[in-house]
Design a protein around this motif. Structure first.
Motif, short mmCIF file in Angstrom:
data_model
loop_
_atom_site.label_atom_id
_atom_site.label_comp_id
_atom_site.label_asym_id
_atom_site.label_seq_id
_atom_site.Cartn_x
_atom_site.Cartn_y
_atom_site.Cartn_z
N UNK A 136 0.83 -1.20 0.00
CA UNK A 136 0.00 0.00 0.00
C UNK A 136 0.87 1.26 0.00
N UNK A 137 1.90 1.26 0.84
CA UNK A 137 2.78 2.44 0.91
C UNK A 137 3.45 2.68 -0.44
N UNK A 138 3.98 1.61 -1.05
CA UNK A 138 4.66 1.75 -2.34
C UNK A 138 3.68 2.22 -3.42
N UNK A 139 2.49 1.61 -3.43
CA UNK A 139 1.49 1.95 -4.47
C UNK A 139 1.02 3.39 -4.33
N UNK A 140 0.74 3.82 -3.11
CA UNK A 140 0.26 5.19 -2.91
C UNK A 140 1.35 6.19 -3.29
N UNK A 141 2.60 5.91 -2.88
CA UNK A 141 3.71 6.81 -3.23
C UNK A 141 3.87 6.96 -4.73
N UNK A 142 3.81 5.81 -5.46
CA UNK A 142 3.96 5.86 -6.91
C UNK A 142 2.78 6.58 -7.57
N UNK A 143 1.57 6.31 -7.08
CA UNK A 143 0.38 6.91 -7.68
C UNK A 143 0.40 8.43 -7.51
N UNK A 144 0.81 8.90 -6.34
CA UNK A 144 0.89 10.36 -6.13
C UNK A 144 1.90 10.98 -7.08
N UNK A 145 3.06 10.32 -7.25
CA UNK A 145 4.07 10.82 -8.18
C UNK A 145 3.53 10.84 -9.61
N UNK A 146 2.80 9.80 -10.00
CA UNK A 146 2.23 9.72 -11.35
C UNK A 146 1.23 10.85 -11.59
N UNK A 147 0.32 11.05 -10.65
CA UNK A 147 -0.69 12.08 -10.82
C UNK A 147 -0.06 13.48 -10.80
N UNK A 148 0.98 13.67 -9.99
CA UNK A 148 1.67 14.96 -9.97
C UNK A 148 2.30 15.26 -11.31
N UNK A 149 2.92 14.24 -11.92
CA UNK A 149 3.51 14.42 -13.24
C UNK A 149 2.46 14.74 -14.30
N UNK A 150 1.32 14.05 -14.22
CA UNK A 150 0.23 14.30 -15.17
C UNK A 150 -0.23 15.75 -15.08
N UNK A 151 -0.50 16.22 -13.86
CA UNK A 151 -0.96 17.59 -13.68
C UNK A 151 0.09 18.60 -14.12
N UNK A 152 1.37 18.26 -13.93
CA UNK A 152 2.44 19.21 -14.26
C UNK A 152 2.64 19.35 -15.76
N UNK A 153 2.58 18.22 -16.52
CA UNK A 153 2.96 18.25 -17.93
C UNK A 153 1.79 18.20 -18.90
N UNK A 154 0.57 18.12 -18.39
CA UNK A 154 -0.58 18.13 -19.30
C UNK A 154 -0.63 19.47 -20.03
N UNK A 155 -1.07 19.46 -21.27
CA UNK A 155 -1.13 20.66 -22.11
C UNK A 155 0.24 21.26 -22.36
N UNK A 156 1.27 20.42 -22.37
CA UNK A 156 2.64 20.89 -22.60
C UNK A 156 2.81 21.32 -24.06
N UNK A 157 3.46 22.46 -24.25
CA UNK A 157 3.76 22.92 -25.61
C UNK A 157 5.09 23.67 -25.60
N UNK A 158 5.83 23.55 -26.69
CA UNK A 158 7.13 24.22 -26.84
C UNK A 158 7.13 24.98 -28.16
N UNK A 159 7.55 26.22 -28.10
CA UNK A 159 7.69 27.05 -29.30
C UNK A 159 9.08 27.66 -29.31
N UNK A 160 9.77 27.55 -30.45
CA UNK A 160 11.10 28.16 -30.55
C UNK A 160 11.10 29.26 -31.60
N UNK A 161 11.56 30.42 -31.19
CA UNK A 161 11.84 31.49 -32.12
C UNK A 161 13.37 31.57 -32.29
N UNK A 162 13.85 32.54 -33.01
CA UNK A 162 15.27 32.59 -33.32
C UNK A 162 16.13 32.82 -32.09
N UNK A 163 15.59 33.45 -31.04
CA UNK A 163 16.41 33.75 -29.87
C UNK A 163 15.84 33.22 -28.56
N UNK A 164 14.67 32.58 -28.59
CA UNK A 164 14.01 32.20 -27.34
C UNK A 164 13.23 30.90 -27.46
N UNK A 165 13.01 30.28 -26.30
CA UNK A 165 12.09 29.16 -26.19
C UNK A 165 10.91 29.59 -25.33
#
Length: 495
Positions: A229-258
């Motif tokens: 249970x401890x291992x599963x809960x720890x991994x699940x929280x990490x997974x959901x945190x990553x989902x919330x952090x990187x959802x709708x991720x987009x990258x745009x590069x111009x000549x001098x900036x990201x």
């Protein structure tokens, strides 16, 4: 446009209070809530807490005075932050010197219409001064500042990419770990424990865990169920945190900036100056290496330093076939073959040095075994519980042994034009770091007594960063390493 002067969001006032403020105010509020609503009870409460109330008032007054005398001004060329009244300081940063601008809005800040704005420069690479500016602004003011900085950049669009949702889920899956999830849980518990009764909080957690463990223990032993249970809960929280952090991720590069945007609930925006990026880092863990996928990161002052480490990501997930084209599009000055998974290495570990890669796994394996005998001597009746704990504790050692075995054949250094490629493993992560030669601060050749007997060494390469970043490449032949760095004009130091 004309210069605009704004104040920080009132929420910033609470960051100017001391930690003792919350230690005082929470018990007072809780005791006030528990008294009966009559004049005598209120009078008794005031007589017992008048000193605490004066201290709280003093803390709030000083915090308000500090917040009141901070002024933020920005126009089309620069931003300035003035602090203090009697002893006044003014920090001025021109937009063309900014390494990174980050606008972050957590769920809590979103409720109050606020954002945190962090501005980083490369000054920290050459001094110990704290050159970053961190502000809490109203969202409207943060949007205006972001637009001003963006307007000062080149407008030509060169590259734009948005990873599909399935890939982001896959990245969140392979990059999640029980350890990082446990850290998030502990941070949450720490924050809530400052606001609620610890006994009530502990009882709630234990009741919940007991119910889950009891359900699982029908199929397996209670000890195994609890650990699972401890291992599963720890991994699940990490997974959901990553989902919330990187959802709708987009990258745009111009000549001098990201320009990078991400977040499902927490909205994050970043502007990075391409010419101020110190290094590029391709990262893999064991699972992503097996799946032949990677994440691309960069070292840029201010980026990824105020929140999760994962926010230093430039491309969350790319297949092995896409690495060359991805690097060529995002960082056109870097030779793509320097980042590819199989670059030709000029320096590699020698056969006599392979044993050096197993230092950490051996120590990690010995510690649980030692703990087992000590605990068994003290608690002999708990033998089965201790045995399960030791078996679980040995899993990281086995995992690290596999990682270090693979690292033997992946570690090394290569030079391609004006760029140096360093391949090494750090804990459970494989790194392929590419850095311009002029961003290498120094190289330390380190040799232990056993390495001296075999003629081997470790090269510790320090590169420009917020301070300096350290990259350790071990198991190299000493004479070849000295000749390699001398040929490339790098100053060496010895330990």
């Amino acid at each position: 446009m004309t210069e605009r002067t704004v104040k920080q969001h009132p929420l910033k006032l609470f960051s100017y209070t001391t930690n003792y403020f919350w230690l005082l105010i929470i018990p007072l509020i809780r005791s006030l809530y528990s008294i009966s609503l009559d004049v005598n009870s209120l009078r008794v409460w005031l007589m017992g807490t008048w000193m605490d109330l004066l201290v709280i008032a003093a803390i709030l007054i000083f915090a308000w005075r500090r917040w009141e005398h901070v002024y933020v001004k920005f126009d089309d060329q620069k931003i300035s932050v003035t602090k203090g009244k009697i002893y006044s300081t003014c920090d001025v940063i021109y937009y063309d010197t900014i390494s990174s601008l980050s606008v972050n809005q957590t769920l809590f800040l979103k409720l109050f219409g606020a954002c945190t704005v962090t501005i980083g420069t490369n000054a920290g690479a050459f001094s110990r001064a704290q050159d970053d500016i961190s502000l809490t602004l109203r969202k409207s003011d943060a949007d205006r500042l972001y637009a001003r900085v963006k307007k000062s950049r080149a407008k030509s669009l060169r590259y734009s990419v948005t990873p599909n949702r399935i890939r982001l889920i896959l990245y969140s899956f392979v990059s999640s770990s029980t350890l990082s999830g446990t850290v998030v849980i502990l941070a949450f518990l720490y924050e809530t424990s400052r606001m609620f009764d610890r006994e009530v909080e502990a009882q709630l957690i234990m009741d919940t865990l007991s119910d889950v463990v009891n359900r699982i223990s029908v199929y397996v032993s209670p000890v195994v169920a609890g650990v699972s249970v401890v291992i599963a809960i720890g991994w699940l929280v990490s997974f959901m945190t990553n989902i919330f952090c990187f959802w709708n991720y987009s990258l745009t590069r111009c000549s001098d900036s990201l320009y990078i945007k991400s977040g499902l609930i927490e909205r994050n925006r970043h502007i990075l100056s391409l010419d101020k990026i110190n290094s590029v880092d391709l990262r893999q863990n064991l699972i992503s290496k097996i799946l032949r996928i990677s994440s691309l990161h960069c070292d840029c002052a201010g980026y990824g330093e105020t929140g999760r480490a994962e926010t230093s990501v430039v491309m969350p997930i790319a297949t092995e076939r896409e690495i060359n084209s991805t690097v060529a599009e995002i960082f056109p000055n870097i030779p793509s073959e320097s980042v590819y998974h199989k670059p030709k290495l000029d320096l590699k570990p020698t056969f006599q040095s392979y044993w050096m890669f197993y230092y950490a796994p051996v120590i990690l394996a010995i510690l649980p075994l030692t703990a087992f005998f000590v605990l068994f001597a003290i608690f002999p009746s708990w033998r089965s519980v201790i045995r399960v704990g030791v078996i679980v504790a040995e899993v990281p050692a086995i995992w690290l042994t596999i990682v270090k075995t693979l690292a033997i054949f992946k570690t090394g250094i290569a030079v391609n034009g004006d760029y140096v490629t360093m391949r090494y493993s750090k804990f459970y992560t494989f790194h392929t770091t590419v850095v311009p030669k002029d961003r290498i601060v120094k190289v330390v050749i380190r040799q232990t007594y056993l390495q001296n007997l075999t003629g081997n060494c470790s090269a510790v390469i320090y590169t420009s960063s917020r301070g300096t970043s350290k990259h350790v490449i071990t198991g190299l032949r000493l004479n070849r390493t000295l000749g390699f760095f001398e040929k490339n004009g790098v100053d060496l130091y010895f330990e």
